[in-house]
Design an enzyme around this catalytic site. Sequence first.
Site, PDB file in Angstrom:
ATOM      1  N   LYS A  99      -1.140   7.025  13.019  1.00 27.69           N
ATOM      2  CA  LYS A  99      -2.530   6.667  13.321  1.00 27.69           C
ATOM      3  C   LYS A  99      -3.393   7.903  13.570  1.00 27.69           C
ATOM      4  O   LYS A  99      -4.607   7.863  13.351  1.00 27.69           O
ATOM      5  CB  LYS A  99      -2.572   5.712  14.523  1.00 27.69           C
ATOM      6  CG  LYS A  99      -2.105   4.285  14.178  1.00 27.69           C
ATOM      7  CD  LYS A  99      -2.846   3.713  12.980  1.00 27.69           C
ATOM      8  CE  LYS A  99      -2.809   2.208  12.900  1.00 27.69           C
ATOM      9  NZ  LYS A  99      -3.428   1.699  11.651  1.00 27.69           N
ATOM     10  N   VAL A 154       0.828  -1.213   0.000  1.00 31.53           N
ATOM     11  CA  VAL A 154       0.000   0.000   0.000  1.00 31.53           C
ATOM     12  C   VAL A 154       0.860   1.261   0.000  1.00 31.53           C
ATOM     13  O   VAL A 154       0.361   2.357  -0.270  1.00 31.53           O
ATOM     14  CB  VAL A 154      -0.933   0.048   1.235  1.00 31.53           C
ATOM     15  CG1 VAL A 154      -1.930  -1.090   1.226  1.00 31.53           C
ATOM     16  CG2 VAL A 154      -0.121   0.042   2.548  1.00 31.53           C
ATOM     17  N   TYR A 208       4.206   5.180  14.902  1.00 30.35           N
ATOM     18  CA  TYR A 208       2.884   4.544  14.834  1.00 30.35           C
ATOM     19  C   TYR A 208       1.798   5.519  15.293  1.00 30.35           C
ATOM     20  O   TYR A 208       0.761   5.672  14.647  1.00 30.35           O
ATOM     21  CB  TYR A 208       2.910   3.288  15.701  1.00 30.35           C
ATOM     22  CG  TYR A 208       1.668   2.436  15.645  1.00 30.35           C
ATOM     23  CD1 TYR A 208       1.421   1.590  14.564  1.00 30.35           C
ATOM     24  CD2 TYR A 208       0.736   2.454  16.682  1.00 30.35           C
ATOM     25  CE1 TYR A 208       0.283   0.797  14.526  1.00 30.35           C
ATOM     26  CE2 TYR A 208      -0.400   1.665  16.656  1.00 30.35           C
ATOM     27  CZ  TYR A 208      -0.622   0.836  15.575  1.00 30.35           C
ATOM     28  OH  TYR A 208      -1.758   0.049  15.536  1.00 30.35           O
ATOM     29  N   ASN A 268      -6.590  -1.055   6.192  1.00 34.29           N
ATOM     30  CA  ASN A 268      -6.308  -1.855   7.396  1.00 34.29           C
ATOM     31  C   ASN A 268      -4.846  -2.282   7.513  1.00 34.29           C
ATOM     32  O   ASN A 268      -4.379  -2.584   8.610  1.00 34.29           O
ATOM     33  CB  ASN A 268      -7.225  -3.093   7.349  1.00 34.29           C
ATOM     34  CG  ASN A 268      -6.830  -4.160   8.344  1.00 34.29           C
ATOM     35  OD1 ASN A 268      -7.120  -4.047   9.535  1.00 34.29           O
ATOM     36  ND2 ASN A 268      -6.159  -5.210   7.871  1.00 34.29           N
ATOM     37  N   ALA A 278      -7.628  -6.114  19.253  1.00 35.51           N
ATOM     38  CA  ALA A 278      -7.925  -7.510  18.927  1.00 35.51           C
ATOM     39  C   ALA A 278      -6.667  -8.351  18.993  1.00 35.51           C
ATOM     40  O   ALA A 278      -5.555  -7.847  18.825  1.00 35.51           O
ATOM     41  CB  ALA A 278      -8.530  -7.591  17.520  1.00 35.51           C
ATOM     42  N   ALA A 279      -6.876  -9.634  19.214  1.00 31.89           N
ATOM     43  CA  ALA A 279      -5.747 -10.566  19.208  1.00 31.89           C
ATOM     44  C   ALA A 279      -5.260 -10.739  17.779  1.00 31.89           C
ATOM     45  O   ALA A 279      -6.042 -11.024  16.869  1.00 31.89           O
ATOM     46  CB  ALA A 279      -6.197 -11.909  19.775  1.00 31.89           C
ATOM     47  N   SER A 280      -3.988 -10.521  17.576  1.00 34.40           N
ATOM     48  CA  SER A 280      -3.362 -10.741  16.270  1.00 34.40           C
ATOM     49  C   SER A 280      -1.869 -10.813  16.525  1.00 34.40           C
ATOM     50  O   SER A 280      -1.415 -10.651  17.664  1.00 34.40           O
ATOM     51  CB  SER A 280      -3.678  -9.592  15.306  1.00 34.40           C
ATOM     52  OG  SER A 280      -2.883  -8.462  15.642  1.00 34.40           O
ATOM     53  N   ARG A 281      -1.094 -10.997  15.471  1.00 30.88           N
ATOM     54  CA  ARG A 281       0.359 -11.057  15.694  1.00 30.88           C
ATOM     55  C   ARG A 281       0.896  -9.707  16.188  1.00 30.88           C
ATOM     56  O   ARG A 281       1.988  -9.631  16.708  1.00 30.88           O
ATOM     57  CB  ARG A 281       1.066 -11.495  14.419  1.00 30.88           C
ATOM     58  CG  ARG A 281       0.962 -10.489  13.296  1.00 30.88           C
ATOM     59  CD  ARG A 281       1.657 -10.995  12.045  1.00 30.88           C
ATOM     60  NE  ARG A 281       1.701  -9.932  11.060  1.00 30.88           N
ATOM     61  CZ  ARG A 281       2.367 -10.007   9.937  1.00 30.88           C
ATOM     62  NH1 ARG A 281       3.035 -11.089   9.635  1.00 30.88           N
ATOM     63  NH2 ARG A 281       2.360  -8.998   9.093  1.00 30.88           N
TER      64      ARG A 281
END
Length: 301
Positions: A170, A75, A166, A101, A198-201
Amino acid sequence: MGKIRFDDQVVVITGAGSGIGRAYAHAFASRGARVVVNDLGGNRDGTGEARGAADTVVAELAQYGGGAVANYDSVATVSGGERIIATAEDHFGRVDVLVNNAGVLRDKSLLKMTEEDWELVVNVHLKGAFCVTRPAFALMKKNGYGRIINTTSGSGLYGNFGQAAYMAAKMGVVGLMHSVVAEGSKHNILCNAISPVAASRMTDDVMPAEILEKLKAEFITPLVLFLASQVNRETGMIFNCAAGWFSRTAICCAPGLCIGDAKREITPEEIHDNWMAITSLDDAVPLDSVVDSFRFMTSLF
Ligand SMILES: NC(=O)c1ccc[n+]([C@@H]2O[C@H](COP(=O)([O-])OP(=O)(O)OC[C@H]3O[C@@H](n4cnc5c(N)ncnc54)[C@H](O)[C@@H]3O)[C@@H](O)[C@H]2O)c1
């Protein structure tokens, strides 16, 4: 109301090869959408790339029968963003929904952050949202319809330690949202921002397992599907969402205090003496645009 569906609609999701983006891809496809699954397929820190991430999700979506296609571009470049949207146009002829996203993480304190870290993180999150939004916006304008969802973060909105790039990026996507709101409303192009947890890597080493279990990515999808739907009329809003919790958050302006009449000098001591009133958030309200803030400057009018 009837069930929200996306039959005949084309949804582009960046970073849909894992985590929250993958959950979106399933949710949209299960409700009839044709989905462009974009993912560069790299590591959490933005290094590397692999086609497997997007290909796997496209294969998973076959069960819904609506049609899904992979795109492997980053992106973070204008040409990459154009190819992502061209993938949608070439395969499905239009774009109705864009979910910005895609994301990477390189957490470092300010003094340890290098120019390379800064550029990579800002390029994926902020420039990336611009690079994909611009060609999507052009198609949506032609069609007189579009729904765009930007992904912000509590770190950017409220602050955190060690995430300068970050956080800046954001908050930047909130600014980009305002631009789509201002230029898109008259073309029925609406844009909102969500701040998920949320749970993610991205989060698997920052929260304990028992908390992560409650933070399924699937809990984020209902809000995004609603905002992406034809039923939605809201634009320019920011939402928190996690584990079934949904809440609006906003940048607000308080009435404050007009000390002078813009004709006499105001001293720093007067600022000190009126600090409580100047910093009070009583009666603070979200504003529709910068012009809206002018009404508080009563000394001008
Ligand atoms: N998980 C959370 O709690 C949380 C919190 C706040 C914000 N977010 C944001 O939500 C979004 C999704 O994050 P996630 O938690 O699912 O993480 P994730 O790492 O599982 O997913 C991000 C995806 O983006 C892809 N990607 C990275 N760089 C790319 C690029 N240049 N071009 C295309 N794809 C690229 C990655 O390959 C990955 O599949 C991110 O924008 C993230 O910043 C997540």
